[in-house]
Design an enzyme around this catalytic site. Structure first.
Site, PDB file in Angstrom:
ATOM      1  N   LYS A 129      -0.231 -12.474   0.641  1.00  0.00           N
ATOM      2  CA  LYS A 129       0.291 -11.521  -0.349  1.00  0.00           C
ATOM      3  C   LYS A 129       0.525 -12.277  -1.648  1.00  0.00           C
ATOM      4  O   LYS A 129       0.756 -13.487  -1.631  1.00  0.00           O
ATOM      5  CB  LYS A 129       1.621 -10.935   0.129  1.00  0.00           C
ATOM      6  CG  LYS A 129       2.004  -9.642  -0.561  1.00  0.00           C
ATOM      7  CD  LYS A 129       1.397  -8.453   0.145  1.00  0.00           C
ATOM      8  CE  LYS A 129       1.585  -7.167  -0.598  1.00  0.00           C
ATOM      9  NZ  LYS A 129       1.180  -6.026   0.224  1.00  0.00           N
ATOM     10  N   ASP A 169      -1.119  -3.282  -4.731  1.00  0.00           N
ATOM     11  CA  ASP A 169       0.175  -2.948  -4.115  1.00  0.00           C
ATOM     12  C   ASP A 169       0.969  -2.298  -5.247  1.00  0.00           C
ATOM     13  O   ASP A 169       0.364  -1.791  -6.209  1.00  0.00           O
ATOM     14  CB  ASP A 169       0.854  -4.209  -3.552  1.00  0.00           C
ATOM     15  CG  ASP A 169       2.026  -3.895  -2.620  1.00  0.00           C
ATOM     16  OD1 ASP A 169       1.804  -3.621  -1.436  1.00  0.00           O
ATOM     17  OD2 ASP A 169       3.198  -3.899  -3.086  1.00  0.00           O
TER      18      ASP A 169
HETATM   19  P1  NDP Z   1       2.543   2.398  -6.612  1.00  0.00           P
HETATM   20  O1  NDP Z   1       2.842   1.407  -7.650  1.00  0.00           O
HETATM   21  O2  NDP Z   1       1.304   3.205  -6.695  1.00  0.00           O
HETATM   22  O3  NDP Z   1       3.760   3.416  -6.440  1.00  0.00           O
HETATM   23  C1  NDP Z   1       5.030   2.971  -6.141  1.00  0.00           C
HETATM   24  C2  NDP Z   1       5.964   4.157  -6.102  1.00  0.00           C
HETATM   25  O4  NDP Z   1       7.226   3.746  -5.608  1.00  0.00           O
HETATM   26  C3  NDP Z   1       6.229   4.732  -7.495  1.00  0.00           C
HETATM   27  O5  NDP Z   1       6.519   6.096  -7.378  1.00  0.00           O
HETATM   28  C4  NDP Z   1       7.452   3.944  -7.935  1.00  0.00           C
HETATM   29  O6  NDP Z   1       8.211   4.608  -8.921  1.00  0.00           O
HETATM   30  C5  NDP Z   1       8.222   3.838  -6.640  1.00  0.00           C
HETATM   31  N1  NDP Z   1       9.022   2.601  -6.644  1.00  0.00           N
HETATM   32  C6  NDP Z   1       8.566   1.343  -6.813  1.00  0.00           C
HETATM   33  N2  NDP Z   1       9.572   0.455  -6.802  1.00  0.00           N
HETATM   34  C7  NDP Z   1      10.685   1.175  -6.627  1.00  0.00           C
HETATM   35  C8  NDP Z   1      12.044   0.848  -6.544  1.00  0.00           C
HETATM   36  N3  NDP Z   1      12.465  -0.439  -6.623  1.00  0.00           N
HETATM   37  N4  NDP Z   1      12.923   1.862  -6.347  1.00  0.00           N
HETATM   38  C9  NDP Z   1      12.503   3.149  -6.264  1.00  0.00           C
HETATM   39  N5  NDP Z   1      11.216   3.515  -6.352  1.00  0.00           N
HETATM   40  C10 NDP Z   1      10.330   2.552  -6.523  1.00  0.00           C
HETATM   41  O7  NDP Z   1       2.561   1.571  -5.228  1.00  0.00           O
HETATM   42  P2  NDP Z   1       1.962   1.973  -3.817  1.00  0.00           P
HETATM   43  O8  NDP Z   1       2.024   3.434  -3.608  1.00  0.00           O
HETATM   44  O9  NDP Z   1       0.671   1.265  -3.674  1.00  0.00           O
HETATM   45  O10 NDP Z   1       2.981   1.246  -2.836  1.00  0.00           O
HETATM   46  C11 NDP Z   1       4.135   1.889  -2.303  1.00  0.00           C
HETATM   47  C12 NDP Z   1       4.600   1.156  -1.062  1.00  0.00           C
HETATM   48  O11 NDP Z   1       3.540   1.165  -0.082  1.00  0.00           O
HETATM   49  C13 NDP Z   1       4.947  -0.317  -1.265  1.00  0.00           C
HETATM   50  O12 NDP Z   1       5.979  -0.670  -0.366  1.00  0.00           O
HETATM   51  C14 NDP Z   1       3.673  -1.035  -0.843  1.00  0.00           C
HETATM   52  O13 NDP Z   1       3.931  -2.359  -0.434  1.00  0.00           O
HETATM   53  C15 NDP Z   1       3.243  -0.165   0.327  1.00  0.00           C
HETATM   54  N6  NDP Z   1       1.846  -0.222   0.728  1.00  0.00           N
HETATM   55  C16 NDP Z   1       0.834  -0.008  -0.174  1.00  0.00           C
HETATM   56  C17 NDP Z   1      -0.477  -0.016   0.241  1.00  0.00           C
HETATM   57  C18 NDP Z   1      -1.603   0.304  -0.675  1.00  0.00           C
HETATM   58  O14 NDP Z   1      -2.745   0.353  -0.201  1.00  0.00           O
HETATM   59  N7  NDP Z   1      -1.382   0.564  -1.953  1.00  0.00           N
HETATM   60  C19 NDP Z   1      -0.822  -0.321   1.628  1.00  0.00           C
HETATM   61  C20 NDP Z   1       0.316  -0.462   2.505  1.00  0.00           C
HETATM   62  C21 NDP Z   1       1.576  -0.438   2.038  1.00  0.00           C
HETATM   63  P3  NDP Z   1       7.991   4.186 -10.469  1.00  0.00           P
HETATM   64  O15 NDP Z   1       6.672   4.743 -10.855  1.00  0.00           O
HETATM   65  O16 NDP Z   1       9.143   4.813 -11.169  1.00  0.00           O
HETATM   66  O17 NDP Z   1       8.029   2.696 -10.507  1.00  0.00           O
HETATM   67  O1  2IT Z   2       0.645  -3.740   2.067  1.00  0.00           O
HETATM   68  C1  2IT Z   2      -0.584  -3.583   2.184  1.00  0.00           C
HETATM   69  O2  2IT Z   2      -1.131  -3.531   3.291  1.00  0.00           O
HETATM   70  C2  2IT Z   2      -1.385  -3.431   0.956  1.00  0.00           C
HETATM   71  N1  2IT Z   2      -0.813  -3.433  -0.129  1.00  0.00           N
HETATM   72  C3  2IT Z   2      -2.878  -3.322   1.042  1.00  0.00           C
HETATM   73  C4  2IT Z   2      -3.497  -4.676   1.189  1.00  0.00           C
HETATM   74  C5  2IT Z   2      -5.001  -4.715   1.130  1.00  0.00           C
HETATM   75  O3  2IT Z   2      -5.502  -5.850   1.193  1.00  0.00           O
HETATM   76  O4  2IT Z   2      -5.665  -3.686   1.039  1.00  0.00           O
END
Ligand code: NDP
Ligand code: 2IT
Length: 448
Positions: A129, A169
């Site tokens: 990561k 992420d």
């Molecule tokens: P994005 O940046 O697309 O979206 C994040 C969302 O969460 C936004 O709505 C953001 O609000 C909100 N957010 C972020 N930080 C905070 C905080 N400290 N408090 C409250 N709200 C918060 O990220 P993703 O959707 O990609 O990721 C979301 C979660 O999913 C994370 O935990 C990530 O690690 C996990 N994840 C992502 C994957 C992926 O493929 N993208 C895969 C597996 C897990 P705002 O816009 O106001 O910041």
């Molecule tokens: O937390 C996760 O699994 C991700 N942000 C996606 C990682 C990836 O390599 O697609």
């Protein structure tokens, strides 16, 4: 207390001492070690051959300076990180997070979780990561490009399609991946699948954008069906409105659920008629605006500042899809009181240990992040396969693979829990099933 669990307790103490002031990392390690007690009972060689001690120590941590100049000519210096945690079963694989809260402990917790998640996908990918404390919010495209180019000018030395393959992420989406990939290609003078989540015109995979949210619903659907329930007619609350939340909302609605709430870091939205996802996509994906702006177009919806209280909305299914520790003990009790019967984690470690305990004690079905959100990284691995083959699959083909992977993953986690005397505990089952493949590979390599 027996000798093996005493060993794991001692190991946990050493992790805390050797990684001071990194509570998220301690939390992630503690949660995994606690479910491995019956495993090391049955296979003490994981302790005697050093596997447990190696597992909690990253193979490599890279930390670097990221200087960049904003549009007004002011210089900023951010910190960049890449934690290459474990390559026992494949090249390091895992996202990059750009958020002001990022420090080494956050990246270590995420990298540690990624080891088991990636193993659970059944695909050959190790755990890593990275990220930065850079905040893309409010920055122009030019500033984000400058930052990404500076970040990659250092990171490119340490990654490669067979070494370490980053992705997105929080704060890293298709725009950032484009800038990062462009700079890597320029520096190395080669076109390879070194990042995933790429745009479709330059080697991205169809369905990668949807994969984490869709995969979360596929996993939750398996869990619900096993319990004689389903998404049909269910009221769903989803936190976040980023990549994971948006596509979880889309699939839940396709499965016949009504999503009534979503949020961002500023507050949450309640729309009793069901969230208008096209509007959310327009606001968040296209215009990069706030979720509060939703009520301008849908005056019957309510916006509440502050995001914690979203869990007090009565619902059947909760999908935390924003960030770590966003759902605590009080939130869990509010969900239980509101009649919630299932929680599936889309974000990484969104539920605190107290919340997980309360949910499980109340008989709420619980799908742990490592398993439930693995569809994103699994589809990243499918993107790597397509890049290696110089070929591409249709949306339907990738989506079929994703469904099968999530179904197998559910069965494996569920079976492992049963085998080790914890039937129904998918959190323990996922930890065990993810661990075994990595640990057996580490045993095979000897002391390396
Ligand atoms: P994005 O940046 O697309 O979206 C994040 C969302 O969460 C936004 O709505 C953001 O609000 C909100 N957010 C972020 N930080 C905070 C905080 N400290 N408090 C409250 N709200 C918060 O990220 P993703 O959707 O990609 O990721 C979301 C979660 O999913 C994370 O935990 C990530 O690690 C996990 N994840 C992502 C994957 C992926 O493929 N993208 C895969 C597996 C897990 P705002 O816009 O106001 O910041
Ligand atoms: O937390 C996760 O699994 C991700 N942000 C996606 C990682 C990836 O390599 O697609």
């Amino acid at each position: 207390m027996n000798i093996r669990s005493e060993y794991l307790n001692g190991l946990m103490e050493r992790v805390i001492q050797r990684n001071p002031a990194e509570p998220e990392f301690h939390q992630a390690v503690g949660e995994v070690l606690s479910s491995l007690v019956p495993v090391v009972e049955a296979r003490p060689e994981y302790i005697t051959e050093g596997v447990m001690d190696c597992l909690v120590e990253p193979e490599r941590i890279i930390k670097f300076r990221v200087p960049w100049e904003d549009e007004k000519g002011q210089i900023h210096v951010n910190r960049g990180f890449r934690v290459q945690f474990n390559s026992a079963i494949g090249p390091y694989k895992g996202g990059l997070r750009f958020h002001p809260s990022v420090y080494e402990g956050i990246i270590k917790f995420l990298g540690f979780e990624q080891i088991f998640k990636n193993s659970l996908t059944g695909l050959p990918i190790g755990g890593g990561k990275g990220g930065s404390d850079f905040d893309p919010k409010g920055r122009t495209d030019l500033e984000v490009m400058r930052f990404c180019q500076s970040f990659m000018t250092e990171l490119f030395k340490y990654i490669g399609p067979d070494t370490d393959v980053p992705a997105g992420d929080i704060g890293v989406g298709s725009r950032e991946i484009g800038y990062l990939f462009g700079q890597y290609k320029r520096l190395r003078n080669e076109f390879t699948g070194v990042l995933t989540g790429k745009g479709l015109s330059y080697g991205g995979s169809l369905a990668r954008t949807e994969a984490t949210g869709y995969g979360l619903c596929y996993f939750a659907d398996c869990m619900l069906r096993d319990a004689g329930r389903g998404f049909e007619g269910a009221r769903v609350v989803i936190s976040g409105s980023g990549n994971v939340a948006i596509y979880a909302c889309e699939k839940a609605a396709q499965f016949g659920a009504k999503v009534v709430a979503m949020s961002d870091s500023g507050g949450y939205l309640y729309d009793g008629d069901g969230i208008d996802l096209a509007l959310v996509k327009q606001l968040k994906e296209v215009q990069r605006r706030r979720i509060s702006d939703y009520v301008e177009s849908r005056p019957r919806a309510e916006y509440h500042a502050g995001c914690r209280d979203i869990w007090s909305i009565p619902c059947d299914i909760a999908l935390p899809c924003a960030t770590q520790n966003e759902l605590d003990g009080n939130a869990a009790r509010a969900l239980i009181a509101g009649g919630c019967f299932a929680v599936a984690e889309g974000a990484n470690m969104p539920c605190t240990p107290e919340a997980v305990e309360a949910l499980q004690a109340a008989g709420v079905l619980f799908a742990p992040a490592k398993a439930a959100n693995a569809g994103g990284v699994a589809t990243s691995a499918l993107e790597m396969s397509q890049n290696s083959m110089r070929f591409y699959w249709s949306f339907e083909e990738v989506d079929e693979h994703l469904k099968r992977i999530m179904t197998d993953l559910y069965r494996n986690a569920s079976r492992a829990a049963e085998q080790y005397g914890m039937a129904g505990n998918l959190a323990a089952g996922a930890n065990i099933a993810g661990f075994l493949k990595v640990a057996d590979s580490m045993l095979a390599y000897g002391v390396v």
